[in-house]
Design a protein around this motif. Structure first.
Motif, PDB file in Angstrom:
ATOM      1  N   TRP A  22       0.845  -1.186   0.000  1.00 14.87           N
ATOM      2  CA  TRP A  22       0.000   0.000   0.000  1.00 14.87           C
ATOM      3  C   TRP A  22       0.887   1.245   0.000  1.00 14.87           C
ATOM      4  O   TRP A  22       1.948   1.251   0.633  1.00 14.87           O
ATOM      5  CB  TRP A  22      -0.864   0.041   1.258  1.00 14.87           C
ATOM      6  N   LEU A  23       0.454   2.308  -0.670  1.00 14.28           N
ATOM      7  CA  LEU A  23       1.133   3.603  -0.639  1.00 14.28           C
ATOM      8  C   LEU A  23       0.193   4.643  -0.040  1.00 14.28           C
ATOM      9  O   LEU A  23      -1.025   4.539  -0.174  1.00 14.28           O
ATOM     10  CB  LEU A  23       1.532   4.051  -2.048  1.00 14.28           C
ATOM     11  N   ASN A  24       0.783   5.651   0.622  1.00 21.63           N
ATOM     12  CA  ASN A  24      -0.016   6.752   1.161  1.00 21.63           C
ATOM     13  C   ASN A  24       0.705   8.075   0.912  1.00 21.63           C
ATOM     14  O   ASN A  24       1.897   8.097   0.624  1.00 21.63           O
ATOM     15  CB  ASN A  24      -0.302   6.541   2.651  1.00 21.63           C
ATOM     16  N   ALA A  25      -0.037   9.143   1.030  1.00 15.86           N
ATOM     17  CA  ALA A  25       0.513  10.482   0.781  1.00 15.86           C
ATOM     18  C   ALA A  25       0.571  11.305   2.062  1.00 15.86           C
ATOM     19  O   ALA A  25       0.383  12.511   2.050  1.00 15.86           O
ATOM     20  CB  ALA A  25      -0.322  11.197  -0.272  1.00 15.86           C
ATOM     21  N   GLY A  26       0.836  10.664   3.191  1.00 20.31           N
ATOM     22  CA  GLY A  26       0.940  11.370   4.464  1.00 20.31           C
ATOM     23  C   GLY A  26      -0.315  11.232   5.298  1.00 20.31           C
ATOM     24  O   GLY A  26      -1.025  10.230   5.220  1.00 20.31           O
ATOM     25  N   PHE A  27      -0.602  12.268   6.090  1.00 18.07           N
ATOM     26  CA  PHE A  27      -1.684  12.228   7.075  1.00 18.07           C
ATOM     27  C   PHE A  27      -2.488  13.522   7.056  1.00 18.07           C
ATOM     28  O   PHE A  27      -2.003  14.555   6.605  1.00 18.07           O
ATOM     29  CB  PHE A  27      -1.115  12.115   8.501  1.00 18.07           C
ATOM     30  N   TYR A  28      -3.668  13.466   7.619  1.00 22.26           N
ATOM     31  CA  TYR A  28      -4.378  14.651   8.068  1.00 22.26           C
ATOM     32  C   TYR A  28      -4.591  14.435   9.557  1.00 22.26           C
ATOM     33  O   TYR A  28      -5.117  13.390   9.972  1.00 22.26           O
ATOM     34  CB  TYR A  28      -5.735  14.864   7.375  1.00 22.26           C
ATOM     35  N   SER A  29      -4.181  15.395  10.371  1.00 23.59           N
ATOM     36  CA  SER A  29      -4.280  15.255  11.823  1.00 23.59           C
ATOM     37  C   SER A  29      -5.185  16.325  12.410  1.00 23.59           C
ATOM     38  O   SER A  29      -4.965  17.516  12.186  1.00 23.59           O
ATOM     39  CB  SER A  29      -2.891  15.369  12.457  1.00 23.59           C
ATOM     40  N   TYR A  30      -6.194  15.883  13.156  1.00 25.53           N
ATOM     41  CA  TYR A  30      -7.037  16.811  13.892  1.00 25.53           C
ATOM     42  C   TYR A  30      -6.497  16.856  15.317  1.00 25.53           C
ATOM     43  O   TYR A  30      -6.668  15.905  16.090  1.00 25.53           O
ATOM     44  CB  TYR A  30      -8.507  16.375  13.879  1.00 25.53           C
ATOM     45  N   HIS A  31      -5.790  17.942  15.642  1.00 25.84           N
ATOM     46  CA  HIS A  31      -5.144  18.067  16.950  1.00 25.84           C
ATOM     47  C   HIS A  31      -6.149  18.409  18.040  1.00 25.84           C
ATOM     48  O   HIS A  31      -7.060  19.210  17.824  1.00 25.84           O
ATOM     49  CB  HIS A  31      -4.040  19.121  16.886  1.00 25.84           C
ATOM     50  N   PHE A  32      -5.953  17.802  19.192  1.00 29.06           N
ATOM     51  CA  PHE A  32      -6.844  18.037  20.326  1.00 29.06           C
ATOM     52  C   PHE A  32      -6.627  19.432  20.924  1.00 29.06           C
ATOM     53  O   PHE A  32      -7.551  20.032  21.440  1.00 29.06           O
ATOM     54  CB  PHE A  32      -6.652  16.965  21.396  1.00 29.06           C
ATOM     55  N   GLN A  33      -5.402  19.927  20.856  1.00 30.15           N
ATOM     56  CA  GLN A  33      -5.079  21.258  21.391  1.00 30.15           C
ATOM     57  C   GLN A  33      -5.164  22.265  20.240  1.00 30.15           C
ATOM     58  O   GLN A  33      -4.169  22.610  19.617  1.00 30.15           O
ATOM     59  CB  GLN A  33      -3.696  21.244  22.036  1.00 30.15           C
ATOM     60  N   ARG A  34      -6.357  22.738  19.964  1.00 29.81           N
ATOM     61  CA  ARG A  34      -6.617  23.602  18.810  1.00 29.81           C
ATOM     62  C   ARG A  34      -5.971  24.983  18.951  1.00 29.81           C
ATOM     63  O   ARG A  34      -5.798  25.685  17.974  1.00 29.81           O
ATOM     64  CB  ARG A  34      -8.121  23.756  18.584  1.00 29.81           C
ATOM     65  N   ASP A  35      -5.588  25.390  20.165  1.00 32.41           N
ATOM     66  CA  ASP A  35      -5.014  26.718  20.393  1.00 32.41           C
ATOM     67  C   ASP A  35      -3.505  26.792  20.148  1.00 32.41           C
ATOM     68  O   ASP A  35      -2.902  27.842  20.291  1.00 32.41           O
ATOM     69  CB  ASP A  35      -5.318  27.165  21.827  1.00 32.41           C
ATOM     70  N   LYS A  36      -2.864  25.698  19.739  1.00 26.78           N
ATOM     71  CA  LYS A  36      -1.400  25.656  19.589  1.00 26.78           C
ATOM     72  C   LYS A  36      -0.905  26.018  18.193  1.00 26.78           C
ATOM     73  O   LYS A  36       0.282  25.982  17.931  1.00 26.78           O
ATOM     74  CB  LYS A  36      -0.874  24.260  19.952  1.00 26.78           C
ATOM     75  N   ASP A  37      -1.781  26.331  17.242  1.00 24.88           N
ATOM     76  CA  ASP A  37      -1.398  26.652  15.860  1.00 24.88           C
ATOM     77  C   ASP A  37      -0.530  25.542  15.250  1.00 24.88           C
ATOM     78  O   ASP A  37       0.507  25.786  14.646  1.00 24.88           O
ATOM     79  CB  ASP A  37      -0.673  28.000  15.779  1.00 24.88           C
ATOM     80  N   LEU A  38      -0.989  24.307  15.415  1.00 20.72           N
ATOM     81  CA  LEU A  38      -0.265  23.158  14.872  1.00 20.72           C
ATOM     82  C   LEU A  38      -0.668  22.912  13.423  1.00 20.72           C
ATOM     83  O   LEU A  38      -1.748  23.295  12.993  1.00 20.72           O
ATOM     84  CB  LEU A  38      -0.550  21.914  15.731  1.00 20.72           C
ATOM     85  N   ASN A  39       0.191  22.270  12.683  1.00 20.44           N
ATOM     86  CA  ASN A  39      -0.044  21.953  11.282  1.00 20.44           C
ATOM     87  C   ASN A  39      -0.897  20.685  11.195  1.00 20.44           C
ATOM     88  O   ASN A  39      -0.423  19.601  11.511  1.00 20.44           O
ATOM     89  CB  ASN A  39       1.308  21.755  10.589  1.00 20.44           C
TER      90      ASN A  39
END
Length: 160
Positions: free
Chosen positions: A34-51
């Motif tokens: 299988w191949l993948n193109a990375g991830f989409y992450s929904y961060h729990f700490q929404r106030d940290k300006d994470l990617n």
């Protein structure tokens, strides 16, 4: 109860409504890539300006009905490049879902061992249908070094 723990319980309950019981998957040899193109992450700490968008390139080789090896590179939540190497072990089936964890190593997170390699054990749920699939990881937070998220990894089967 932490928010991500509640989410895991809610997911298990929702899936359990469609499946009568958890089943242990029989371990049989298999050969799928299988191949993948990375991830989409929904961060729990929404106030940290994470990617949340974590593009990259990865591969997964399923060598049995319960296990697969994985490796790849992606642009992480801290906006730096990370590499990973691991093994999924998913011996439990609930309807069309495989449940288990991935154990392995990651690098590239600046606040964790100065960007060096570190071990990880991450609960996972996988769904595969013919040539497409998704891995869902419940990534726990670790102090102020790693930030928890619900991560989605779409994948495409290229060999079987």
């Amino acid at each position: 109860m932490k928010r991500w723990s509640f989410g895991v319980l809610l997911l298990a309950y929702a899936c359990g409504a469609q499946a009568d019981v958890f089943n242990v998957i029989e371990n049989k040899p298999l050969s799928e890539t299988w191949l993948n193109a990375g991830f989409y992450s929904y961060h729990f700490q929404r106030d940290k300006d994470l990617n949340d968008s974590n593009p990259g390139l990865g591969a997964e080789y399923r060598f049995s009905t319960v296990a697969s090896a994985t490796a790849g590179r992606f642009y992480n939540s801290d906006r730096a490049y990370s590499n990973y190497l691991g093994v999924y072990y998913q011996p439990i089936q609930m309807g069309p879902l495989r449940l288990g964890a991935v154990v392995g190593g990651f690098n590239g997170y600046p606040k964790m061992r100065d960007g060096g390699w570190f071990p990880a054990l991450i609960p996972t749920v996988s769904y595969e249908y013919q040539r497409v699939g998704v891995n869902i990881a419940i990534v726990p937070s670790y102090k102020d070094r790693l930030y928890g998220a619900l991560s989605f990894q779409l994948k495409l089967k290229i060999f079987d």
